[in-house]
Design a protein around this motif. Structure first.
Motif, short mmCIF file in Angstrom:
data_model
loop_
_atom_site.label_atom_id
_atom_site.label_comp_id
_atom_site.label_asym_id
_atom_site.label_seq_id
_atom_site.Cartn_x
_atom_site.Cartn_y
_atom_site.Cartn_z
N GLU A 1 47.99 41.74 41.31
CA GLU A 1 48.44 41.04 42.52
C GLU A 1 47.33 40.24 43.19
O GLU A 1 47.58 39.54 44.17
CB GLU A 1 49.03 42.04 43.51
CG GLU A 1 50.29 42.74 43.00
CD GLU A 1 50.87 43.68 44.04
OE1 GLU A 1 50.62 43.44 45.24
OE2 GLU A 1 51.56 44.63 43.66
N ILE A 2 46.12 40.35 42.68
CA ILE A 2 44.98 39.62 43.27
C ILE A 2 44.55 38.53 42.28
O ILE A 2 44.03 38.82 41.21
CB ILE A 2 43.82 40.57 43.58
CG1 ILE A 2 44.26 41.60 44.62
CG2 ILE A 2 42.60 39.79 44.08
CD1 ILE A 2 43.22 42.65 44.94
N LYS A 3 44.75 37.30 42.66
CA LYS A 3 44.47 36.18 41.75
C LYS A 3 42.97 35.96 41.56
O LYS A 3 42.52 35.64 40.47
CB LYS A 3 45.12 34.90 42.29
CG LYS A 3 46.65 34.95 42.28
CD LYS A 3 47.25 33.64 42.79
CE LYS A 3 48.77 33.69 42.76
NZ LYS A 3 49.36 32.42 43.27
N SER A 4 42.20 36.10 42.62
CA SER A 4 40.75 35.89 42.54
C SER A 4 40.04 37.07 43.20
O SER A 4 40.10 37.24 44.42
CB SER A 4 40.34 34.60 43.24
OG SER A 4 38.93 34.51 43.36
N ALA A 5 39.37 37.87 42.38
CA ALA A 5 38.65 39.03 42.92
C ALA A 5 37.54 38.58 43.87
O ALA A 5 37.34 39.19 44.92
CB ALA A 5 38.07 39.85 41.77
N LYS A 6 36.83 37.54 43.52
CA LYS A 6 35.73 37.06 44.34
C LYS A 6 36.23 36.61 45.71
O LYS A 6 35.63 36.95 46.74
CB LYS A 6 35.00 35.92 43.64
CG LYS A 6 34.25 36.33 42.39
CD LYS A 6 33.58 35.14 41.74
CE LYS A 6 32.82 35.54 40.48
NZ LYS A 6 32.18 34.38 39.83
N ASP A 7 37.30 35.85 45.72
CA ASP A 7 37.85 35.37 46.99
C ASP A 7 38.34 36.53 47.85
O ASP A 7 38.12 36.56 49.06
CB ASP A 7 38.99 34.40 46.73
CG ASP A 7 38.51 33.07 46.16
OD1 ASP A 7 37.29 32.93 45.94
OD2 ASP A 7 39.35 32.19 45.93
N PHE A 8 39.01 37.47 47.21
CA PHE A 8 39.56 38.61 47.95
C PHE A 8 38.45 39.45 48.56
O PHE A 8 38.52 39.87 49.72
CB PHE A 8 40.43 39.46 47.02
CG PHE A 8 41.26 40.48 47.75
CD1 PHE A 8 42.60 40.23 48.03
CD2 PHE A 8 40.71 41.68 48.19
CE1 PHE A 8 43.38 41.16 48.71
CE2 PHE A 8 41.48 42.61 48.86
CZ PHE A 8 42.82 42.36 49.13
N ILE A 9 37.40 39.71 47.77
CA ILE A 9 36.29 40.52 48.27
C ILE A 9 35.60 39.84 49.45
O ILE A 9 35.27 40.47 50.46
CB ILE A 9 35.28 40.80 47.14
CG1 ILE A 9 35.89 41.79 46.13
CG2 ILE A 9 33.97 41.37 47.70
CD1 ILE A 9 35.06 41.98 44.88
N THR A 10 35.39 38.54 49.33
CA THR A 10 34.76 37.81 50.43
C THR A 10 35.64 37.83 51.66
O THR A 10 35.16 37.98 52.79
CB THR A 10 34.47 36.36 50.01
OG1 THR A 10 33.68 36.36 48.82
CG2 THR A 10 33.70 35.62 51.10
N ALA A 11 36.93 37.71 51.46
CA ALA A 11 37.87 37.79 52.58
C ALA A 11 37.82 39.18 53.22
O ALA A 11 37.85 39.31 54.45
CB ALA A 11 39.29 37.49 52.07
#
Length: 290
Positions: A236-246
């Motif tokens: 369900e998370i398209k971009s791990a990097k973006d999600f973590i930064t968010a």
């Protein structure tokens, strides 16, 4: 006579030099190998000191994270509690601790028995941890809890794959796992805001290192495609990097005192040791997974 003495000293010096050279090269090779192992699994460390791209500007919509790229100087990892956690956990870990984690990580990939035992331990950890998130009244913890991060259902499917449909009758928590879950119980009752450290150490490391670890387990253990590795898959998370930064942005926005922030960092370091305890219990050789 002086010539003979000089020749003897010269020969002896050469032998000492050759011995020291051999020792130096041996240590250099060992250091390179350790560096290789450490670098190879750096992204998967529970304390998520992973590389992230330029910062992400975040909007929280309907409980989900939306993101757009913004200027690098706005990187949330460079400020606030996000920086304190990354910096505080990295500085406190000794070479011995990091080596123990790396070695244990590869032991967990050496055999199906070791890998399934690791997943079983994580099942008990996440069962206790996610139950704490469901029942806590600590709003700061709840604000960092997203359904996309939850791992318990994935672990249950992995348990079914390795142990069969009656897997609950076949697994039990190890000593290190019991120590880990006991700490979660203590925190949830006495200082629930410290659950933030548990969210940080487990979820972020699993998310960022998930794809790599899933691939390594599949290849090393010759698993069927996408089977037994659901724990490491965040569909369900398209971009791990973006999600973590968010997630880091949300973390930095929490209303916490300086004392509370430091205690969260201390708890994250403690959780790192608890994870090492689980890994050190595993049977197997780390070299078999290479």
């Amino acid at each position: 006579r002086n010539f003979c003495l000089h020749k003897s000293i010269s020969t002896s010096s050469k032998k000492i030099f050759r011995s020291l050279t051999f020792i130096f090269h041996f240590l250099l090779i060992k250091m390179r190998f350790t560096l290789f192992l450490t670098t190879f699994v750096l992204a998967s460390l529970p304390i998520c000191n992973c590389f992230l791209p330029p910062a992400i500007e975040v909007e929280f919509k309907m409980g989900r994270l939306a993101s757009t790229t913004v200027k690098e100087e706005e990187n949330p990892r460079l400020t606030g509690l996000a920086f304190q956690l990354d910096d505080g956990t990295r500085k406190s870990h000794s070479i011995a601790q990091n080596s123990a984690f790396v070695s244990g990580f590869f032991k967990g990939l050496s055999t199906r028995k070791a890998y399934s035992a690791l997943l079983a331990s994580l099942y008990f950890v996440y069962s206790e941890m996610e139950d704490a998130f469901d029942t806590t009244n600590e709003l700061r913890v709840r604000s960092l809890d997203y359904p996309e991060l939850r791992r318990l259902k994935s672990l249950e499917r992995d348990m079914d794959y390795f142990y069969g449909s009656d897997w609950k009758l076949k697994i039990k928590p190890s000593s290190a796992t019991q120590a880990y879950t006991a700490r979660i119980k203590e925190v949830r009752s006495k200082s629930p805001y410290l659950l933030i450290a548990h969210q940080y150490t487990r979820y972020l490391g699993d998310l960022f290192g998930g794809q790599m670890m899933s691939g390594m387990a599949t290849r090393s253990l010759e698993l069927e495609e996408s089977m037994g590795v659901e724990f490491y898959q965040f569909d369900e998370i398209k971009s791990a990097k973006d999600f973590i930064t968010a997630w880091y942005n949300k973390l930095n926005d929490l209303n916490l005192t300086d004392e509370e922030k430091q205690k969260i960092v201390d708890e994250a370091n403690y959780v790192f040791d608890l994870n090492i305890g689980i890994l050190e219990e595993l049977d197997g050789s780390p070299f078999k997974a290479m």
